[in-house]
Design an enzyme around this catalytic site. Sequence first.
Site, PDB file in Angstrom:
ATOM      1  CB  CYS A 194      30.369  58.124  54.676  1.00  0.00           C
ATOM      2  SG  CYS A 194      30.189  58.144  56.468  1.00  0.00           S
TER       3      CYS A 194
ATOM      4  N   GLY B  34      49.546  35.656  36.113  1.00  0.00           N
ATOM      5  CA  GLY B  34      48.114  35.513  35.936  1.00  0.00           C
ATOM      6  C   GLY B  34      47.592  34.195  36.443  1.00  0.00           C
TER       7      GLY B  34
ATOM      8  CE1 TYR C 109      40.785  44.940  39.885  1.00  0.00           C
ATOM      9  CE2 TYR C 109      41.413  44.250  42.086  1.00  0.00           C
ATOM     10  CZ  TYR C 109      41.722  44.869  40.899  1.00  0.00           C
ATOM     11  OH  TYR C 109      42.962  45.390  40.719  1.00  0.00           O
TER      12      TYR C 109
END
Length: 410
Positions: free
Chosen positions: A328, A218, A302
């Site tokens: 698209c 992390g 995100y």
Amino acid sequence: MKNDNLLAIARAFGSPVYVYDSSKIISQYNRLFNAFKKVKHVKLNYAVKALSNIAILKLINSLGAGLDTVSIQEVKLGLLAGVQPEDIIFTPNGVSLEEIEEVAAMGVQINIDNLSILEQFGTKYPNTPVCIRINPHVLAGGNSKISVGHIDSKFGISIHQIPHILRIVENTNMTINGIHMHTGSDILDIEVFLYASEILFDTAKHFTNLDFIDFGSGFKVPYKDGDIETNIEEFGEKLTKRFNEFCKEYGKELTLGFEPGKFLVSEAGYFLAKVNVVKQTTSTVFAGIDSGLNHLIRPMFYGSYHEIVNVSNPKGRERFYSIVGYICETDTFATNRRISEITEGDIIAFKNAGAYCFSMASNYNSRYRPAEVLWHEGKAYLIREREDFDDLTKNQVDVDLFSKIQESVS
Ligand SMILES: *Cc1c(COP(=O)(O)O)cnc(C)c1O
């Protein structure tokens, strides 16, 4: 990497293309490893899901790292890359007992994240030591999609269920050899991480046969100039102190583990695309590129920021552009971004394109996934060919049920 080198790679290999700079991966590995040099046993297991090209796995393994895997297919990729099974940890979520059994049979370290599977696995294989993934219920992570340690998260066994874990261990006679947590991505606050670590130490005290404690990952990496990043050196100093104290208390030199994905590969990656069209509307100048959310979905998925450079004209006068894809759907990479003047045909580079970029690519709109190139010691090596039409059709089964209908209609 230099703009000229990126441009030459786009010319030689075509666009769009992913490029990975091996020197950045190596320097990030060394940086993390050195931050913990005062811990006797350190093991870094690279999170394969960030970028799973075999060349990358080989490179990272050659540095001394193992692998963190979340599917049996990632395990197989690791083995194919020559990584030893004992250097692989399997940390799945929500997979079947059968898959876990199959991976365990390969000699890979198993990490279990729910009580049901723990009990079933322990009953069948009491002699296979397993690691358990704990959910410390610490809210960390850059946004709700990548924050996985909070109270409502599907990941890990709650710290409030330790009595239940202990009962399963006692009933099955299984061995817990590791304790693990992974609280989320993009952690900024070292104190939050250290707080979660304390919870892990408290948990570890309940288990007498540990070999390692795995602190997950992390670490935040910078996405643009002036961005805050995890201060690895300060974090290393603080956690080293606590870890060594804990080992003394515990009475054994445990291995300290991490599973960095983004930290190792994010900044090493560049995604190169060609500008197909510059389109001026009443309010905006769009630059439409030969790619889209099929190749790089992080900005849409995100809201991730990727710095964009016009490598064909890096010193040009800056103007404001919205960079959009050819899919698209509304696939906007960047809105109102200041970029050196763009002409149709220019090659632009997205930075931080090493982690969760190619590995999340798809064939949406029946487009090919791009090529991948490794930049190593001043040379470019193709490490994945661009897909072609066969890749789109090879698993399709042409059942040919409808020619009769057509005949009867005509
Ligand atoms: C995804 C993942 C990682 C890597 O996370 P990064 O933010 O890329 O460093 C580590 N451990 C586990 C269990 C993961 O699922």
